[in-house]
Design a protein around this motif. Structure first.
Motif, short mmCIF file in Angstrom:
data_model
loop_
_atom_site.label_atom_id
_atom_site.label_comp_id
_atom_site.label_asym_id
_atom_site.label_seq_id
_atom_site.Cartn_x
_atom_site.Cartn_y
_atom_site.Cartn_z
N SER A 28 0.82 -1.22 0.00
CA SER A 28 0.00 0.00 0.00
C SER A 28 0.85 1.26 0.00
N ARG A 29 2.13 1.12 0.30
CA ARG A 29 3.06 2.25 0.30
C ARG A 29 4.04 2.20 -0.88
N GLY A 30 3.74 1.34 -1.85
CA GLY A 30 4.55 1.25 -3.06
C GLY A 30 5.85 0.50 -2.92
N MET A 31 6.01 -0.28 -1.84
CA MET A 31 7.23 -1.06 -1.64
C MET A 31 7.09 -2.43 -2.27
N ARG A 32 8.22 -2.98 -2.68
CA ARG A 32 8.22 -4.31 -3.28
C ARG A 32 8.18 -5.38 -2.21
N VAL A 33 7.41 -6.42 -2.47
CA VAL A 33 7.36 -7.60 -1.61
C VAL A 33 7.35 -8.80 -2.54
N PHE A 34 8.19 -9.80 -2.25
CA PHE A 34 8.22 -10.94 -3.16
C PHE A 34 6.94 -11.76 -3.02
N ASP A 35 6.47 -12.26 -4.16
CA ASP A 35 5.25 -13.08 -4.18
C ASP A 35 5.45 -14.32 -3.32
N GLY A 36 4.46 -14.64 -2.53
CA GLY A 36 4.54 -15.82 -1.68
C GLY A 36 5.33 -15.62 -0.40
N ALA A 37 5.60 -14.38 -0.03
CA ALA A 37 6.42 -14.11 1.16
C ALA A 37 5.84 -14.76 2.41
N ALA A 38 4.54 -14.60 2.62
CA ALA A 38 3.93 -15.12 3.84
C ALA A 38 4.06 -16.64 3.91
N GLU A 39 3.80 -17.32 2.81
CA GLU A 39 3.89 -18.78 2.80
C GLU A 39 5.33 -19.24 2.98
N THR A 40 6.26 -18.57 2.32
CA THR A 40 7.68 -18.95 2.41
C THR A 40 8.20 -18.82 3.83
N ILE A 41 7.96 -17.67 4.44
CA ILE A 41 8.45 -17.45 5.80
C ILE A 41 7.75 -18.39 6.78
N ALA A 42 6.45 -18.58 6.62
CA ALA A 42 5.71 -19.46 7.52
C ALA A 42 6.23 -20.90 7.45
N GLU A 43 6.54 -21.37 6.26
CA GLU A 43 7.05 -22.74 6.11
C GLU A 43 8.40 -22.94 6.79
N GLN A 44 9.13 -21.85 7.00
CA GLN A 44 10.43 -21.95 7.66
C GLN A 44 10.31 -22.15 9.17
N ALA A 45 9.17 -21.76 9.75
CA ALA A 45 8.95 -21.94 11.19
C ALA A 45 8.98 -23.42 11.53
N GLY A 46 9.89 -23.80 12.40
CA GLY A 46 10.02 -25.20 12.79
C GLY A 46 10.94 -26.01 11.90
N ALA A 125 19.96 -5.63 3.98
CA ALA A 125 18.68 -5.14 3.46
C ALA A 125 18.86 -4.90 1.97
N PHE A 126 17.78 -5.04 1.24
CA PHE A 126 17.83 -4.81 -0.21
C PHE A 126 17.04 -3.56 -0.60
N GLU A 127 16.59 -2.80 0.36
CA GLU A 127 15.91 -1.54 0.11
C GLU A 127 16.74 -0.43 0.74
N ALA A 128 17.11 0.58 -0.04
CA ALA A 128 17.95 1.67 0.47
C ALA A 128 17.29 2.39 1.64
N GLY A 129 15.99 2.61 1.56
CA GLY A 129 15.29 3.31 2.64
C GLY A 129 15.32 2.53 3.94
N LEU A 130 15.18 1.21 3.86
CA LEU A 130 15.24 0.37 5.05
C LEU A 130 16.65 0.39 5.64
N ALA A 131 17.66 0.29 4.80
CA ALA A 131 19.04 0.35 5.28
C ALA A 131 19.31 1.70 5.96
N ARG A 132 18.82 2.76 5.36
CA ARG A 132 18.98 4.10 5.96
C ARG A 132 18.32 4.15 7.35
N TYR A 133 17.11 3.63 7.45
CA TYR A 133 16.42 3.57 8.73
C TYR A 133 17.24 2.78 9.76
N TYR A 134 17.70 1.59 9.38
CA TYR A 134 18.50 0.79 10.30
C TYR A 134 19.71 1.57 10.82
N CYS A 135 20.38 2.28 9.92
CA CYS A 135 21.59 3.00 10.32
C CYS A 135 21.27 4.28 11.10
#
Length: 174
Positions: A28-46, A125-135
């Motif tokens: 909703s803020r115009g940021m990229r999210v990889f398709d299937g992110a929720a399923e991929t991360i959830a499958e890694q739990a455990g 991080a692969f987003e410049a804005g996120l890296a800037r925030y972290y730093c």
């Protein structure tokens, strides 16, 4: 008070719902999210190959991160990888009204590293804005930029450090 603990297969639905909420917020803020992110991360739990930790509040998953004891060779030098450090990957949090859950997870990681003998915590991080925030906001130091799979990766570090007043209960090891 939050609780941080290793994820198990029973956390998959909670992780998926939390990641999907964040992904929708990002889109909703115009940021990229990889398709299937929720399923991929959830499958890694455990999954023993993915040491996922969940941040809970009132038994609800409000965040997660993957905490590797080895730093990736594509991002760190051989000398850096020989040092005891934790590497955070795939940190996700429920969108909130400024409660800064990602900052809570980062502080927990710094404390966890100090308590388990690591000297640093690393992340990318692969987003410049996120890296800037972290730093700029969270105090990470940018080590370098690297090209990875056609994208710029921002590689950061912080020294392991106890975090007095951390609003998280957690086991020392996972």
């Amino acid at each position: 008070m939050f609780r941080m603990r290793p994820a198990d297969a029973g956390d998959r639905d909670g992780v998926a719902a939390m990641v999907e909420a964040r992904a929708g917020w990002m889109r909703s803020r115009g940021m990229r999210v990889f398709d299937g992110a929720a399923e991929t991360i959830a499958e890694q739990a455990g999954d023993p190959d993915f040491p996922v930790w969940v941040l809970e509040e009132d038994s609800t998953v409000v965040g997660c991160t993957t905490v590797f004891e080895d730093s990736p060779a594509w991002a760190f030098t051989e000398h850096e990888r020989a040092q005891p450090a934790l590497f955070l990957a795939s940190t996700w949090t429920l969108p909130t009204d400024g409660r800064r859950l990602g900052h809570v997870i980062a502080r927990w990681a710094l404390d966890h590293a100090a308590r388990t003998g690591a000297t640093a915590v690393r992340r990318g991080a692969f987003e410049a804005g996120l890296a800037r925030y972290y730093c700029e906001v969270q105090g990470w130091t940018l080590l370098r930029e690297v090209e990875r799979r056609g994208r710029t990766g921002y590689i950061m570090t912080r020294p392991a450090q106890y975090q007095p007043g951390l609003p998280v209960v957690a086991p020392v090891s996972g």
